[in-house]
Write an enzyme that holds these catalytic residues in place. Structure first.
Site, PDB file in Angstrom:
ATOM      1  N   ARG A  87       0.810  -1.328   0.000  1.00 55.10           N
ATOM      2  CA  ARG A  87      -0.104  -0.087  -0.144  1.00 55.10           C
ATOM      3  C   ARG A  87       0.874   1.524   0.022  1.00 55.10           C
ATOM      4  NH1 ARG A  87      -2.850  -1.279   3.991  1.00 55.10           N
ATOM      5  NH2 ARG A  87      -1.564  -0.099   5.495  1.00 55.10           N
ATOM      6  N   GLN A 117      -5.241  -3.834 -15.919  1.00 53.70           N
ATOM      7  CA  GLN A 117      -5.636  -4.396 -14.717  1.00 53.70           C
ATOM      8  C   GLN A 117      -5.002  -3.926 -13.339  1.00 53.70           C
ATOM      9  OE1 GLN A 117      -4.826  -8.960 -15.491  1.00 53.70           O
ATOM     10  NE2 GLN A 117      -3.711  -8.030 -16.788  1.00 53.70           N
ATOM     11  N   ASN A 118      -4.237  -2.803 -13.462  1.00 50.62           N
ATOM     12  CA  ASN A 118      -3.839  -2.305 -12.358  1.00 50.62           C
ATOM     13  C   ASN A 118      -4.759  -1.142 -11.928  1.00 50.62           C
ATOM     14  OD1 ASN A 118      -1.415  -3.745 -12.987  1.00 50.62           O
ATOM     15  ND2 ASN A 118      -0.410  -2.001 -14.100  1.00 50.62           N
ATOM     16  N   HIS A 135      -9.856  -3.819 -13.558  1.00 54.71           N
ATOM     17  CA  HIS A 135     -10.233  -4.158 -12.151  1.00 54.71           C
ATOM     18  C   HIS A 135     -10.341  -3.314 -11.264  1.00 54.71           C
ATOM     19  CE1 HIS A 135      -7.572  -8.162 -13.205  1.00 54.71           C
ATOM     20  NE2 HIS A 135      -8.939  -8.314 -13.714  1.00 54.71           N
ATOM     21  N   CYS A 143     -21.063   2.442  -6.307  1.00 56.96           N
ATOM     22  CA  CYS A 143     -22.016   1.868  -5.607  1.00 56.96           C
ATOM     23  C   CYS A 143     -22.281   0.273  -6.465  1.00 56.96           C
ATOM     24  CB  CYS A 143     -23.115   2.826  -6.161  1.00 56.96           C
ATOM     25  SG  CYS A 143     -24.955   1.868  -5.631  1.00 56.96           S
ATOM     26  N   CYS A 167     -29.010   5.826  -4.913  1.00 62.03           N
ATOM     27  CA  CYS A 167     -29.994   4.821  -4.886  1.00 62.03           C
ATOM     28  C   CYS A 167     -29.923   3.900  -3.408  1.00 62.03           C
ATOM     29  CB  CYS A 167     -29.648   3.800  -5.947  1.00 62.03           C
ATOM     30  SG  CYS A 167     -28.236   2.657  -5.763  1.00 62.03           S
ATOM     31  N   GLY A 204       3.413  -6.869 -19.280  1.00 66.49           N
ATOM     32  CA  GLY A 204       3.653  -6.893 -17.838  1.00 66.49           C
ATOM     33  C   GLY A 204       2.460  -7.736 -17.177  1.00 66.49           C
ATOM     34  N   SER A 206       0.961 -11.733 -16.029  1.00 73.00           N
ATOM     35  CA  SER A 206       1.113 -13.060 -16.026  1.00 73.00           C
ATOM     36  C   SER A 206      -0.120 -14.018 -16.789  1.00 73.00           C
ATOM     37  CB  SER A 206       1.074 -13.605 -14.490  1.00 73.00           C
ATOM     38  OG  SER A 206      -0.143 -13.335 -14.029  1.00 73.00           O
ATOM     39  N   ASN A 230       7.549  -8.410 -21.688  1.00 71.95           N
ATOM     40  CA  ASN A 230       7.348  -9.050 -20.234  1.00 71.95           C
ATOM     41  C   ASN A 230       9.127  -9.506 -19.993  1.00 71.95           C
ATOM     42  OD1 ASN A 230       7.053 -10.927 -18.003  1.00 71.95           O
ATOM     43  ND2 ASN A 230       4.745 -10.963 -18.656  1.00 71.95           N
TER      44      ASN A 230
END
Ligand code: APR
Length: 265
Positions: A87, A117-118, A135, A143, A167, A204, A206, A230
């Site tokens: 983090r 995907q990052n 992602h 929401c 909502c 980059g 997998s 990669n």
């Protein structure tokens, strides 16, 4: 110059030629893209899951079971251990030359979309605009009923768990949890861009987590060229047309330089 460097240069030129002759280049990006920004990957050497084991595949179900407890953990995370290190790394990360190269490719009208995907938001920081965060992103909340999103920094959390002002649905971090369906809007964009692509850069990743990992095969099915960047081989390597083995923060600027020469930019 070593034989490896020679062949890498040949492949760089081949990749640049393919990209310059393509009409709709799309990039599928994974955690390896941000390693040179100081963010560890998830798998492979130094990976977060490599260190602490793959997380449970039902994170979303656990959130739904007790959203208040989940939010308490989110708001008061433990500040030690690999997750805390991850983090902290993501919080201080800045775009690397690979992110800026993709932003330049977009500015030149060559790269049409990034499917990432990052969740680190570094493509936005580097100036890219056409980005599908398949992602989600750590910088937003969403929401889960009406799919509305807010910047996390602007969203006032008064009670736990927070509810949607529109909502009344449950609010969670926009980052897609394991076991959570990918939000329809970003999934549609990712599939649409894959269908439109005649060249996909696979950078980059997998290639183990679906549906993202299935997009290159979709692109290949309608004739797109696949270019993998990669440091290691992946399950996608056998179906790629060109494989550039090395760090994306070095390879992407090198491809950009070759493309600029070809197009006399
Ligand atoms: N340049 C290019 N590739 C690199 C670099 C680098 N500097 N460093 C590492 N890699 C490669 C690794 O060889 C590996 O193939 O990046 C890939 C990272 O793989 P993962 O850590 O599995 O990341 P990713 O593919 O994005 O994971 C997919 O899994 O845990 C979930 O939601 C998470 O989005 C993530 C998804």
């Amino acid at each position: 110059m070593s034989r490896e460097q020679n062949s890498l240069d040949d492949y760089l030129k081949k990749a640049a030629m393919t990209i310059s002759q393509s009409k709709h280049v799309v990039a599928l990006v994974g955690a390896g893209m941000s390693v040179e920004s100081g963010i560890p990957p998830f798998r492979g050497s130094g990976g977060l899951w490599t260190r602490i084991g793959e997380p449970p595949m039902n994170g979303y179900q656990r959130f739904l079971a007790d959203p208040e407890a989940a939010w308490k953990e989110i708001l008061n995370p433990d500040d030690s251990g690999p997750r805390a290190e991850f983090r902290q790394a993501i919080e201080k990360a800045r775009p690397n030359p690979g992110h800026y190269a993709l932003a330049k490719f977009e500015e030149l009208g060559i790269l049409k979309y990034i499917i990432t995907q990052n969740v680190d938001g570094l493509h936005w920081d580097a100036g890219s605009k056409n980005i599908a965060e398949i992602h989600g992103t750590r910088h937003k909340v969403r929401c889960i009923e009406c799919n509305l999103r807010w910047m996390r920094a602007d969203f006032q959390i008064r009670d736990l768990p927070p509810k949607c002002p529109e909502c009344g649905g449950l609010i969670k971090g926009d980052t897609v949890s394991f076991g959570e369906p990918i939000p329809q809007d970003v999934l549609h964009t990712s599939f649409r861009q894959t269908q439109l692509s005649d060249c996909m850069l696979i950078i980059g990743t997998s290639a183990l987590v679906y549906p993202a990992a299935g997009l290159p095969s979709e692109a290949k099915m309608h004739g797109a060229s696949l270019i993998e960047i990669n440091t290691d081989e992946t399950p996608l390597s056998p179906i790629c047309d060109i494989i550039l083995a090395g760090p994306s923060g070095e390879i992407l600027p090198a491809i950009l330089e070759e493309v600029s020469k070809i197009l006399n930019l």
